[in-house]
Design a protein around this motif. Structure first.
Motif, PDB file in Angstrom:
ATOM      1  N   THR A 143       0.916  -1.169  -0.015  1.00  8.54           N
ATOM      2  CA  THR A 143       0.013  -0.010  -0.155  1.00  8.54           C
ATOM      3  C   THR A 143       0.730   1.114   0.011  1.00  8.54           C
ATOM      4  OG1 THR A 143      -1.692  -1.053   0.951  1.00  8.54           O
ATOM      5  CG2 THR A 143      -1.810   1.418   1.181  1.00  8.54           C
ATOM      6  N   ASP A 144       1.787   1.305   0.803  1.00  7.24           N
ATOM      7  CA  ASP A 144       2.755   2.262   0.887  1.00  7.24           C
ATOM      8  C   ASP A 144       3.618   2.477  -0.258  1.00  7.24           C
ATOM      9  OD1 ASP A 144       1.924   2.601   3.427  1.00  7.24           O
ATOM     10  OD2 ASP A 144       3.713   1.835   4.263  1.00  7.24           O
ATOM     11  N   THR A 145       3.999   1.584  -1.031  1.00  3.23           N
ATOM     12  CA  THR A 145       4.577   1.613  -2.453  1.00  3.23           C
ATOM     13  C   THR A 145       3.772   2.205  -3.306  1.00  3.23           C
ATOM     14  OG1 THR A 145       5.853  -0.385  -1.851  1.00  3.23           O
ATOM     15  CG2 THR A 145       5.751   0.224  -4.024  1.00  3.23           C
ATOM     16  N   ILE A 146       2.385   1.871  -3.365  1.00  3.56           N
ATOM     17  CA  ILE A 146       1.303   2.504  -4.444  1.00  3.56           C
ATOM     18  C   ILE A 146       0.916   3.765  -4.015  1.00  3.56           C
ATOM     19  CG2 ILE A 146      -0.898   2.051  -5.099  1.00  3.56           C
ATOM     20  CD1 ILE A 146      -0.526  -0.832  -4.697  1.00  3.56           C
ATOM     21  N   ARG A 147       0.800   4.168  -2.939  1.00  6.37           N
ATOM     22  CA  ARG A 147       0.153   5.348  -2.422  1.00  6.37           C
ATOM     23  C   ARG A 147       0.620   6.689  -3.018  1.00  6.37           C
ATOM     24  NH1 ARG A 147       0.666   5.032   2.759  1.00  6.37           N
ATOM     25  NH2 ARG A 147      -1.355   4.436   3.361  1.00  6.37           N
ATOM     26  N   GLY A 148      -0.230   7.413  -3.747  1.00  9.99           N
ATOM     27  CA  GLY A 148       0.188   8.691  -4.547  1.00  9.99           C
ATOM     28  C   GLY A 148       1.067   8.622  -5.967  1.00  9.99           C
ATOM     29  N   ARG A 149       0.943   7.435  -6.304  1.00  9.85           N
ATOM     30  CA  ARG A 149       1.915   7.213  -7.483  1.00  9.85           C
ATOM     31  C   ARG A 149       1.279   7.061  -8.877  1.00  9.85           C
ATOM     32  NH1 ARG A 149       6.969   4.251  -4.023  1.00  9.85           N
ATOM     33  NH2 ARG A 149       8.248   6.000  -4.412  1.00  9.85           N
ATOM     34  N   VAL A 150      -0.225   6.686  -8.598  1.00 10.24           N
ATOM     35  CA  VAL A 150      -0.685   6.447  -9.726  1.00 10.24           C
ATOM     36  C   VAL A 150      -2.135   7.139  -9.946  1.00 10.24           C
ATOM     37  CG1 VAL A 150      -0.039   4.131  -9.851  1.00 10.24           C
ATOM     38  CG2 VAL A 150      -2.274   4.527  -8.720  1.00 10.24           C
ATOM     39  N   SER A 151      -2.554   7.396 -11.247  1.00  9.57           N
ATOM     40  CA  SER A 151      -3.774   8.005 -11.424  1.00  9.57           C
ATOM     41  C   SER A 151      -4.677   7.268 -12.235  1.00  9.57           C
ATOM     42  CB  SER A 151      -3.787   9.335 -12.164  1.00  9.57           C
ATOM     43  OG  SER A 151      -5.058   9.814 -12.808  1.00  9.57           O
ATOM     44  N   ILE A 152      -5.776   6.340 -11.558  1.00  6.49           N
ATOM     45  CA  ILE A 152      -6.635   5.499 -12.418  1.00  6.49           C
ATOM     46  C   ILE A 152      -7.129   6.152 -13.571  1.00  6.49           C
ATOM     47  CG2 ILE A 152      -8.515   3.850 -12.028  1.00  6.49           C
ATOM     48  CD1 ILE A 152      -5.961   3.145 -10.470  1.00  6.49           C
ATOM     49  N   GLU A 153      -7.915   7.413 -13.112  1.00  7.58           N
ATOM     50  CA  GLU A 153      -8.629   8.287 -14.280  1.00  7.58           C
ATOM     51  C   GLU A 153      -7.846   8.364 -15.490  1.00  7.58           C
ATOM     52  OE1 GLU A 153     -10.867  12.529 -14.715  1.00  7.58           O
ATOM     53  OE2 GLU A 153     -10.579  11.562 -12.544  1.00  7.58           O
ATOM     54  N   GLU A 154      -6.366   8.869 -15.339  1.00  8.35           N
ATOM     55  CA  GLU A 154      -5.430   9.008 -16.492  1.00  8.35           C
ATOM     56  C   GLU A 154      -4.890   7.637 -17.159  1.00  8.35           C
ATOM     57  OE1 GLU A 154      -5.263  12.007 -17.833  1.00  8.35           O
ATOM     58  OE2 GLU A 154      -6.881  12.520 -16.840  1.00  8.35           O
ATOM     59  N   GLY A 155      -4.949   6.810 -16.345  1.00  9.57           N
ATOM     60  CA  GLY A 155      -4.180   5.638 -16.598  1.00  9.57           C
ATOM     61  C   GLY A 155      -2.724   5.807 -16.573  1.00  9.57           C
ATOM     62  N   SER A 156      -2.226   6.437 -15.620  1.00  8.91           N
ATOM     63  CA  SER A 156      -0.821   7.022 -15.496  1.00  8.91           C
ATOM     64  C   SER A 156      -0.126   6.886 -14.395  1.00  8.91           C
ATOM     65  CB  SER A 156      -0.820   8.182 -16.139  1.00  8.91           C
ATOM     66  OG  SER A 156      -1.223   9.044 -15.130  1.00  8.91           O
ATOM     67  N   VAL A 157       1.027   6.439 -14.297  1.00  8.99           N
ATOM     68  CA  VAL A 157       2.073   6.612 -13.084  1.00  8.99           C
ATOM     69  C   VAL A 157       2.485   7.886 -13.107  1.00  8.99           C
ATOM     70  CG1 VAL A 157       4.001   5.564 -12.310  1.00  8.99           C
ATOM     71  CG2 VAL A 157       2.431   3.936 -13.646  1.00  8.99           C
ATOM     72  N   ASN A 158       2.842   8.382 -11.863  1.00  5.50           N
ATOM     73  CA  ASN A 158       3.346   9.731 -11.366  1.00  5.50           C
ATOM     74  C   ASN A 158       4.901   9.552 -12.094  1.00  5.50           C
ATOM     75  OD1 ASN A 158       4.534  12.134 -10.764  1.00  5.50           O
ATOM     76  ND2 ASN A 158       3.939  11.760  -8.508  1.00  5.50           N
ATOM     77  N   LEU A 159       5.434  10.193 -13.099  1.00  9.47           N
ATOM     78  CA  LEU A 159       6.616   9.938 -13.704  1.00  9.47           C
ATOM     79  C   LEU A 159       7.653  10.743 -12.607  1.00  9.47           C
ATOM     80  CD1 LEU A 159       6.215  10.174 -17.519  1.00  9.47           C
ATOM     81  CD2 LEU A 159       6.674   8.174 -15.925  1.00  9.47           C
ATOM     82  N   ALA A 160       7.270  11.616 -12.106  1.00 11.43           N
ATOM     83  CA  ALA A 160       8.235  12.151 -11.053  1.00 11.43           C
ATOM     84  C   ALA A 160       8.829  11.283 -10.075  1.00 11.43           C
ATOM     85  CB  ALA A 160       7.282  13.423 -10.271  1.00 11.43           C
ATOM     86  N   GLU A 161       8.137  10.266  -9.645  1.00 12.34           N
ATOM     87  CA  GLU A 161       8.609   9.249  -8.771  1.00 12.34           C
ATOM     88  C   GLU A 161       9.867   8.456  -9.380  1.00 12.34           C
ATOM     89  OE1 GLU A 161       7.786   8.572  -5.764  1.00 12.34           O
ATOM     90  OE2 GLU A 161       5.910   9.658  -5.517  1.00 12.34           O
ATOM     91  N   PHE A 162      10.024   8.613 -10.826  1.00 15.61           N
ATOM     92  CA  PHE A 162      10.908   7.997 -11.659  1.00 15.61           C
ATOM     93  C   PHE A 162      12.126   8.924 -11.968  1.00 15.61           C
ATOM     94  CE2 PHE A 162       7.633   4.830 -12.104  1.00 15.61           C
ATOM     95  CZ  PHE A 162       8.428   3.611 -11.577  1.00 15.61           C
ATOM     96  N   SER A 163      11.794  10.128 -11.630  1.00 14.93           N
ATOM     97  CA  SER A 163      12.761  11.309 -11.968  1.00 14.93           C
ATOM     98  C   SER A 163      13.005  11.186 -13.625  1.00 14.93           C
ATOM     99  CB  SER A 163      13.986  11.233 -11.148  1.00 14.93           C
ATOM    100  OG  SER A 163      13.666  11.078  -9.809  1.00 14.93           O
ATOM    101  N   PHE A 164      12.215  10.669 -14.421  1.00  8.04           N
ATOM    102  CA  PHE A 164      12.490  10.784 -15.673  1.00  8.04           C
ATOM    103  C   PHE A 164      11.022  11.171 -16.578  1.00  8.04           C
ATOM    104  CE2 PHE A 164      15.545   7.637 -14.631  1.00  8.04           C
ATOM    105  CZ  PHE A 164      16.624   8.056 -15.276  1.00  8.04           C
TER     106      PHE A 164
END
Length: 490
Positions: A143-164
């Motif tokens: 849960t902690d790994t997932i939290r705040g890192r995805v947008s279901i509506e946009e079908g996207s992963v927060n790229l800031a988490e990968f710094s790319f």
């Protein structure tokens, strides 16, 4: 590790009139290899020197007290303010505070990291062993790994988490995954995820091999190192070799401020909390979760999957912690199986496709904490050698994917082959799979999910089986012989 032609020590320099700081510096000029040192002198008891090279050393800043240790949990109950020493830095600790040579007062403040773990997270919390506690922490860790890192509506992963950026990911034409031990097994699973979803080649290397070969790193390739501690010597050496060759490096790591995270171009923290048991459990499943998100992010950048598909994949990830909870409720039935197999001398683990690395991981868990010889094999290779070992005294554990998978019938055939040689088959299958029951002596059912996340649900029964087997054999579960949590030497 010193100069064999002439004995030396810090004390010899203090006798020449140098203070403890200058004496330490003179001595370090003649030392080769890795070290992490805490130094105190009878002549200057009000000063402690801390210095490191290629081994972890952390400083804790408490209220009117200071700490040095190789890992944060050692002083977590006293302070959460931490500074991680860099290579060749020398810290001087006195009653007045800590000073680091070459670091200004302003930059010193910037380097203080606030640890979010609570002290209780690094304690057993009523569990018999740290390993069992950490197995049961996996729903929260994921849960902690997932939290705040995805947008279901946009079908996207927060790229800031990968710094790319998406543009940078789109340019990538090859990914290298580099790791050791359990993290290497996570990398093998990651290869399936990345190639299947993003449709670009992915190469997996054991870090200790990568650093000594001459890898061909094409332009627009990304080196991704996977490390729980961020201090594994071989992984750091591979990371530095990649950087030397001009490659971009992403670190998938658990420990904030670790060497790997500081030296990488980008870092994805798994946030699984402190893992004290030597045998990795929650760090492994959160690494798989991180790789799943990276594969989806890369696939969306490459436009190899649609927004709809990405949304479905991300929705399934949100259901994962609850499904892990369901698997943990099977512990009593897994204990019963452990009682039947705890006295065997050999064990064979079989998997196909994305589950082959999970077979490797299950075998590693069994051998490292119970001291039972165990081997993980791709099930299709069983008839090319390992089948000769199967008899009534050798358990065979098979990972059976969902019935919609193209290798489903193949693994059932492998189970029949093992059973016909009098092997005791333990099957882990998806709930409701009656076919898998027919030739199995014991069966464990996991909830249904997609093929990528099923690797996590398969891994947890293997962790519990290894744990209970080791306890029944009266082994030291948390500190197995000859092993260390963070391998900081080559």
């Amino acid at each position: 590790m010193g100069d064999s032609r002439q004995a030396f020590c810090i004390n010899s320099y203090t006798k020449e009139g140098l203070d403890i700081v200058k004496a330490t510096k003179e001595s370090l000029r003649r030392i080769e290899g890795a070290y992490a040192l805490g130094i105190i002198s009878e002549d200057e008891p009000d000063r402690i020197i801390a210095v490191k090279k290629d081994s972890p050393l952390v400083l804790g800043l408490g209220k009117n007290e200071f700490f040095i240790a190789s890992d944060i949990p050692a002083f977590l109950k006293y302070t959460r303010d931490v500074i991680i020493l860099e290579n060749n830095e020398l810290a001087v600790i006195t009653n007045d505070g800590i000073s680091i040579e070459g670091v200004s007062a302003e930059s010193f403040k910037e380097r203080v990291t606030k640890i979010t773990w609570s002290p209780s997270m690094a304690e057993k919390g009523g569990y018999r062993h740290f390993m069992l506690k950490e197995i049961h922490e996996q729903p929260q860790a994921i849960t902690d790994t997932i939290r705040g890192r995805v947008s279901i509506e946009e079908g996207s992963v927060n790229l800031a988490e990968f710094s790319f950026s998406e543009k940078e990911l789109k340019k990538l034409n090859k990914v290298f995954l580099v790791a050791c031990g359990t993290s290497w097994h996570a990398a093998l699973v990651g290869k399936y995820m990345i190639e299947d979803l993003a449709r670009i080649p992915c190469e997996v290397d054991i870090a200790s091999e990568f650093r000594y070969r001459e890898p061909v790193l094409p332009s627009n390739s990304l080196i991704t190192v996977i490390t729980q501690s961020g201090e594994t010597a071989d992984t750091l050496a591979a990371q530095r070799e990649a950087k030397k060759r001009g490659a971009k490096v992403l670190s998938i790591c658990n420990v904030i401020g670790s060497t790997s995270s500081r030296e990488a171009d980008g870092v994805f923290y798994t946030h699984s909390g402190p893992e004290i048991g030597v045998a990795s459990t929650k760090a492994f499943t959160t690494q798989l979760t991180a790789l799943y998100f990276f594969a989806i992010a890369l696939a969306r950048a490459k436009k190899s999957i649609s927004k709809k598909t990405a949304r479905e994949l991300l929705k399934e990830a949100l259901l994962l912690p609850e499904k892990v909870e369901q698997v943990l409720k099977l512990e009593d039935s897994i204990l019963k199986i452990a009682k039947k197999i705890c006295n065997v001398s050999d064990f064979l683990y079989l998997g196909r496709g994305v589950n082959y690395p999970i077979a490797l991981e299950g075998a590693l868990k069994m051998k490292e904490i119970s001291y039972i010889h165990a081997e993980g094999y791709p099930a299709g290779e069983m008839k090319h050698g390992p089948i000769a070992l199967i008899d009534k005294d050798m358990p065979v554990l098979a990972l059976v994917p969902g019935r919609g998978e193209k290798i489903y019938e193949k693994i059932l055939s492998n189970i029949e082959e093992a059973k016909s040689r009098r092997g005791k088959v333990i099957a882990i299958a998806v709930k409701g799979d009656e076919k898998a029951m027919r030739n199995s002596s014991h069966i464990i059912f996991i909830p249904a999910t997609n093929r990528y996340l099923s690797t996590i649900l398969f891994a947890i029964p293997l962790q519990l089986l290894a744990y209970h087997t080791a306890v029944l054999r009266k082994c030291n579960v948390d500190q197995p012989r000859n092993l260390a949590k963070s391998v900081t030497v080559e």
